[in-house]
Design a protein around this motif. Structure first.
Motif, PDB file in Angstrom:
ATOM      1  N   ALA A 193      -5.671   5.336   2.150  1.00 56.11           N
ATOM      2  CA  ALA A 193      -5.476   6.230   3.397  1.00 56.11           C
ATOM      3  C   ALA A 193      -4.241   6.984   3.332  1.00 56.11           C
ATOM      4  O   ALA A 193      -3.914   7.815   3.485  1.00 56.11           O
ATOM      5  N   MET A 194      -3.001   5.916   2.840  1.00 48.70           N
ATOM      6  CA  MET A 194      -1.708   6.534   2.589  1.00 48.70           C
ATOM      7  C   MET A 194      -1.763   7.630   1.721  1.00 48.70           C
ATOM      8  O   MET A 194      -0.966   8.506   1.785  1.00 48.70           O
ATOM      9  N   ILE A 195      -2.596   7.368   0.477  1.00 48.74           N
ATOM     10  CA  ILE A 195      -2.364   8.455  -0.807  1.00 48.74           C
ATOM     11  C   ILE A 195      -3.140   9.671  -0.179  1.00 48.74           C
ATOM     12  O   ILE A 195      -2.458  10.696  -0.271  1.00 48.74           O
ATOM     13  N   ARG A 196      -4.188   9.574   0.890  1.00 48.83           N
ATOM     14  CA  ARG A 196      -4.765  10.846   1.277  1.00 48.83           C
ATOM     15  C   ARG A 196      -3.742  11.602   2.238  1.00 48.83           C
ATOM     16  O   ARG A 196      -3.255  12.843   2.294  1.00 48.83           O
ATOM     17  N   LYS A 197      -3.052  10.900   2.870  1.00 51.47           N
ATOM     18  CA  LYS A 197      -2.126  11.133   3.871  1.00 51.47           C
ATOM     19  C   LYS A 197      -0.911  11.899   3.352  1.00 51.47           C
ATOM     20  O   LYS A 197      -0.479  12.842   3.867  1.00 51.47           O
ATOM     21  N   LEU A 198      -0.202  11.044   2.292  1.00 51.09           N
ATOM     22  CA  LEU A 198       0.930  11.891   1.683  1.00 51.09           C
ATOM     23  C   LEU A 198       0.549  13.001   0.767  1.00 51.09           C
ATOM     24  O   LEU A 198       1.282  13.889   0.889  1.00 51.09           O
ATOM     25  N   GLU A 202      -0.903  11.749  -7.908  1.00 57.28           N
ATOM     26  CA  GLU A 202      -0.638  13.146  -7.246  1.00 57.28           C
ATOM     27  C   GLU A 202       0.397  13.141  -6.226  1.00 57.28           C
ATOM     28  O   GLU A 202       0.858  14.108  -5.832  1.00 57.28           O
ATOM     29  N   THR A 203       0.786  11.824  -5.775  1.00 54.36           N
ATOM     30  CA  THR A 203       2.038  11.994  -4.993  1.00 54.36           C
ATOM     31  C   THR A 203       3.267  12.459  -5.850  1.00 54.36           C
ATOM     32  O   THR A 203       4.171  12.967  -5.294  1.00 54.36           O
ATOM     33  N   GLY A 242       0.825  -1.165  -0.147  1.00 53.47           N
ATOM     34  CA  GLY A 242      -0.033   0.102   0.169  1.00 53.47           C
ATOM     35  C   GLY A 242       0.880   1.388   0.000  1.00 53.47           C
ATOM     36  O   GLY A 242       0.549   2.202  -0.899  1.00 53.47           O
ATOM     37  N   LEU A 243       1.883   1.301   0.708  1.00 55.32           N
ATOM     38  CA  LEU A 243       2.783   2.451   0.942  1.00 55.32           C
ATOM     39  C   LEU A 243       3.371   2.517  -0.679  1.00 55.32           C
ATOM     40  O   LEU A 243       3.723   3.776  -1.133  1.00 55.32           O
ATOM     41  N   ALA A 244       3.990   1.423  -0.954  1.00 60.45           N
ATOM     42  CA  ALA A 244       4.647   1.528  -2.531  1.00 60.45           C
ATOM     43  C   ALA A 244       3.595   2.161  -3.625  1.00 60.45           C
ATOM     44  O   ALA A 244       3.949   2.868  -4.192  1.00 60.45           O
ATOM     45  N   ALA A 245       2.483   1.508  -3.513  1.00 60.51           N
ATOM     46  CA  ALA A 245       1.383   2.204  -4.699  1.00 60.51           C
ATOM     47  C   ALA A 245       1.335   3.693  -4.200  1.00 60.51           C
ATOM     48  O   ALA A 245       0.892   4.464  -5.157  1.00 60.51           O
ATOM     49  N   ALA A 246       1.132   3.896  -2.885  1.00 59.50           N
ATOM     50  CA  ALA A 246       0.745   5.458  -2.455  1.00 59.50           C
ATOM     51  C   ALA A 246       1.935   6.375  -3.318  1.00 59.50           C
ATOM     52  O   ALA A 246       1.660   7.351  -3.549  1.00 59.50           O
TER      53      ALA A 246
END
Length: 216
Positions: A195-200, A33-34, A24-28
């Protein structure tokens, strides 16, 4: 900007959940957007590090400080995340010690104008120094944000939440701190990537704003 990401791999996180967290972190990090925030303006970069944490004496640097200046550095980080499956099996959760470890890593990056510690977790601190007792002021000013998995704490009803009602309350009250600190939530590990995408996106907003100001 220095961004350290601490991933909870204590005994409460099983192999499947650990895989969802790492992938999930890798994909985020690969999300458009990241990448837009990371690479929007040449010369404005993020120094990134990732570590895993569990019991108070269990912290492991998965990815040491990497200056994300282009796709090759990002690909290295993503590849490392997707190729590892390491985790701790100790049942204890040393959240306070994890904060100190991350802050000490950030202290290595005195060259950065902003220091952000990004802690992910699915359970309350139950060993080592309580997170609300940990002092980080002796280091460069650190903002601690959190990604709380299972925020209502439905699996934590018999655990010590340090006088708070839910895991989300625990993190809001005892963990996050510093300028602009916030908590993002994932309902379960399946929701971790979104959630990680939103947070980053939110954490990198100051970088995007500095790019906007520089263009004026």
């Amino acid at each position: 900007m220095a961004l350290a990401l601490g991933l909870d791999v204590s005994g409460s996180v099983d192999n499947a959940e650990n895989r969802l967290q790492l992938d999930g972190l890798a994909a985020a990090l690969e999300h458009p957007e990241t990448q837009s925030a990371l690479f929007g303006t040449p010369g404005t970069t993020v120094a990134l590090a990732v570590y895993q944490w569990g019991a108070p004496d269990q912290q492991d640097v998965l990815i040491d400080w990497t200056q994300i200046t282009g796709q090759s550095q990002l690909a290295h980080v993503v590849g490392r995340l997707r190729s590892t499956d390491s985790r701790f099996v100790d049942p204890y959760t040393g959240l306070g010690a994890a904060l100190v470890f991350g802050a000490n890593m950030l202290a290595e990056r005195e060259d950065c104008w902003k220091h952000t510690l990004d802690i992910s977790g699915d359970g309350p601190s139950n060993a080592g120094p309580p997170p609300d007792s940990v002092t980080l002021t002796a280091r460069p000013r650190v903002t601690v944000n959190a990604l709380v998995i299972n925020p209502t704490g439905r699996d934590n009803v018999t655990k010590d939440l340090t006088h708070t009602r839910t895991l989300l309350d625990h993190y809001r009250t005892d963990v996050v701190r510093g300028p602009g600190a916030f908590v993002e939530t994932a309902q379960d590990f399946d929701d971790f990537e979104d959630a990680m995408i939103r947070k980053l996106r939110r954490e990198l907003r100051p970088l995007a704003l500095s790019q906007l100001r520089a263009s004026r």
